[in-house]
Write an enzyme that holds these catalytic residues in place. Structure first.
Site, short mmCIF file in Angstrom:
data_model
loop_
_atom_site.label_atom_id
_atom_site.label_comp_id
_atom_site.label_asym_id
_atom_site.label_seq_id
_atom_site.Cartn_x
_atom_site.Cartn_y
_atom_site.Cartn_z
N GLN A 94 -0.42 0.01 -11.95
CA GLN A 94 -0.40 -1.44 -11.76
C GLN A 94 0.79 -2.10 -12.48
O GLN A 94 0.76 -3.29 -12.77
CB GLN A 94 -1.70 -2.09 -12.27
CG GLN A 94 -2.97 -1.45 -11.78
CD GLN A 94 -3.25 -1.71 -10.32
OE1 GLN A 94 -2.75 -2.69 -9.77
NE2 GLN A 94 -4.02 -0.85 -9.69
N CYS A 104 15.74 -0.29 6.04
CA CYS A 104 15.52 0.59 7.20
C CYS A 104 16.83 1.06 7.85
O CYS A 104 16.90 2.19 8.35
CB CYS A 104 14.66 -0.12 8.25
SG CYS A 104 12.99 -0.48 7.68
N ASP A 141 -0.24 7.35 -4.21
CA ASP A 141 -0.25 6.02 -4.81
C ASP A 141 0.21 5.03 -3.76
O ASP A 141 0.40 5.39 -2.59
CB ASP A 141 0.63 5.99 -6.07
CG ASP A 141 2.13 6.11 -5.75
OD1 ASP A 141 2.48 6.43 -4.60
OD2 ASP A 141 2.94 5.88 -6.67
N GLU A 183 2.14 7.99 -16.76
CA GLU A 183 1.35 7.71 -15.56
C GLU A 183 0.33 6.60 -15.81
O GLU A 183 0.13 5.72 -14.97
CB GLU A 183 0.65 8.98 -15.07
CG GLU A 183 1.58 9.98 -14.42
CD GLU A 183 2.26 9.43 -13.19
OE1 GLU A 183 1.69 8.57 -12.50
OE2 GLU A 183 3.41 9.85 -12.92
N TYR A 222 -5.32 10.59 -8.24
CA TYR A 222 -3.87 10.43 -8.21
C TYR A 222 -3.23 10.91 -9.51
O TYR A 222 -2.28 11.69 -9.51
CB TYR A 222 -3.48 8.97 -7.95
CG TYR A 222 -2.08 8.70 -8.44
CD1 TYR A 222 -0.98 9.19 -7.74
CD2 TYR A 222 -1.86 8.05 -9.65
CE1 TYR A 222 0.31 9.01 -8.21
CE2 TYR A 222 -0.58 7.87 -10.14
CZ TYR A 222 0.50 8.35 -9.42
OH TYR A 222 1.77 8.20 -9.90
N CYS A 271 11.64 2.67 0.82
CA CYS A 271 10.63 2.14 1.75
C CYS A 271 9.77 1.11 1.02
O CYS A 271 8.56 1.26 0.86
CB CYS A 271 9.77 3.30 2.28
SG CYS A 271 8.74 2.87 3.70
#
Length: 349
Positions: free
Chosen positions: A38, A195, A134, A33, A116, A188
Site C-alpha cells: 500500500q 503503450c 500484486d 515487502e 503474495y 503498464c
C-alpha cells in the site's frame, strides 16, 4: 519472443536500482515487502533504510518495543503492518531459531505474510517458482491477456493465480517475478501507460481493443465511514496532555490528544458539545479553534478539528486515559500522521 522474454528483456534495461534487489537475505526482503504494501517505492524507501539501520537483523527487530517500531513507522499508515512485523520477528526467533524462513509453505504461516508476500520472499531469496500477484501484476495480466473477471472476485483470483503460475514455469523465478512487478509499476501504469513504446503492444489485448482504461476490473466493495474528531491541545509549562489510543479502533496504540468524537461537525456554539467539554475540562476552560483538516483513510474519512485548551481542570483519577507528559516525551512517542503534521505546524515552529 515470448511474453516472459519480452518482460525480462525490458526489466534488464529499465529496472530501478533498489537496495533489496542486491540481496537474497529473506529478512531484508521481508522488510521491503511489508513496508511497500500500500506504499509507493519513493515513499517507502526512507522507511526501509530506517528500519534496516535500527534493526539490521531479525533478532534486533524481535527485541524492539512496540513504541520503537510504531515511532519508526509513523506516517506510513496501516499501522497494523508495523505491529504484525514485531510479532513476526518474535515468531521467527521462537519457531525458526532466529533464521528467517525462505520456503513458501513456512513463510505463509507467519503473521502478516499472505500469499503474495510469501511468493515474493520465497522467489527472491530462494528462487522458488511461486508467482507473485500484486496490483501491478494483476494489471499487466488483465490488459495483455484481456481478462475481464474482477481481480477481487473469488473466480477472478483463481483465474489470475492459475495464469500467473503457468507463466513462471520454466523461468528464473526471482528475475521473472521482479520483472513483471517492475513492468507494471513503470511501464503498464494504472493511468496513462506508455503503450506506444511498450514492447508488448502487438500482443496486448487491451491496446488492440481499446480496453486499456477499462482493465483490470475491480468490484467496488469499500464502504467509507465518516467521523468527526475534536482534539484539545493543552500545552502548559513544557507539558502536554496526551492519551494512548486503545485496541479495536483506528491508530491503536498510537498517541494523540484528548478527544471528543461527535456524530457530525461540532462547533463551540452547540450546547451539547460545550457541555461535553465542560464535563471533561471544567466550566472555566477556555477553548479556541486552531485548525481544521480532512484526513482520508481507505475505509474512513475523518474530519479533524484542533482546539487550543487553557484554564482547564482534568480529574486524572476519573479520566485515567489522559496523561500529562513533558513535550519532549510526547514527541518521542508514535503518533497518527494527522497529529505529527499538526505538531510540525503549530508546536515545533
Amino acid at each position: 519472443m515470448s511474453f516472459q522474454q519480452e518482460i525480462i528483456k525490458w526489466y534488464k534495461i529499465n529496472k530501478r536500482s533498489l537496495p533489496w534487489r542486491d540481496t537474497t537475505d529473506a529478512y531484508v526482503i521481508w522488510l521491503s515487502e511489508i513496508i511497500l504494501q500500500q506504499t509507493r517505492v519513493e515513499q517507502g524507501l526512507p522507511y526501509f533504510n530506517k528500519f534496516l539501520e535500527n534493526f539490521p537483523t531479525v533478532s534486533d527487530f524481535a527485541n524492539a518495543s512496540e513504541v520503537q517500531v510504531l515511532k519508526l513507522w509513523q506516517g506510513l499508515g496501516y499501522y497494523s503492518r508495523g505491529r504484525n512485523m514485531l510479532f513476526t520477528a518474535k515468531q521467527v526467533m521462537d519457531e525458526h531459531s532466529g533464521v528467517f524462513p525462505v520456503r513458501y509453505e513456512q513463510l505463509v504461516k507467519l503473521k502478516g505474510v499472505g500469499d503474495y508476500t510469501a511468493a515474493a520472499i520465497s522467489s527472491f531469496s530462494n528462487n522458488e517458482a511461486k508467482a507473485v500477484l500484486d496490483g501491478n501484476v494483476f494489471r499487466v495480466l488483465a490488459r495483455y491477456f484481456g481478462i475481464a473477471e474482477p481481480i477481487n472476485s473469488t473466480q477472478g483470483k483463481k483465474t489470475f493465480t492459475a495464469l500467473a503460475q503457468s507463466l513462471i514455469e520454466g523461468q528464473e523465478p526471482s528475475i521473472y517475478n521482479q520483472a513483471i512487478m517492475e513492468f507494471g509499476a513503470l511501464q503498464c501504469k494504472p493511468k496513462s501507460p506508455a503503450c506506444q513504446i511498450c514492447p508488448l503492444q502487438l500482443g496486448c489485448y487491451a491496446l488492440q481493443h481499446q480496453k486499456v482504461e477499462v482493465l483490470p476490473v475491480k468490484l467496488k466493495t469499500v464502504k467509507v465511514k465518516e467521523r468527526w474528531f475534536n482534539y484539545f491541545v493543552a500545552l502548559k509549562d513544557g507539558h502536554i496532555l496526551t492519551k494512548e489510543r486503545k485496541a479495536g479502533d483506528v491508530w491503536q496504540h498510537l498517541y494523540d490528544f484528548p478527544l471528543i468524537e461527535t456524530p457530525q461537525a461540532a462547533s463551540l456554539g452547540v450546547e451539547n458539545f460545550r457541555q461535553e467539554i465542560e464535563n471533561l475540562f471544567g466550566k472555566a476552560a477556555k477553548i479556541g479553534l486552531l485548525m481544521q483538516k480532512k484526513h482520508v483513510l481507505t475505509h474512513q474519512i475523518i474530519y479533524v478539528q484542533f482546539f487550543a485548551l487553557d484554564n482547564y481542570i482534568v480529574n486524572f483519577k476519573l479520566h485515567t486515559e489522559i496523561k500529562s507528559v513533558l513535550l519532549e516525551e510526547f514527541e518521542a512517542l508514535p503518533h497518527p500522521k494527522v497529529i505529527s503534521e499538526f505538531m510540525e505546524l503549530h508546536v515545533r515552529n
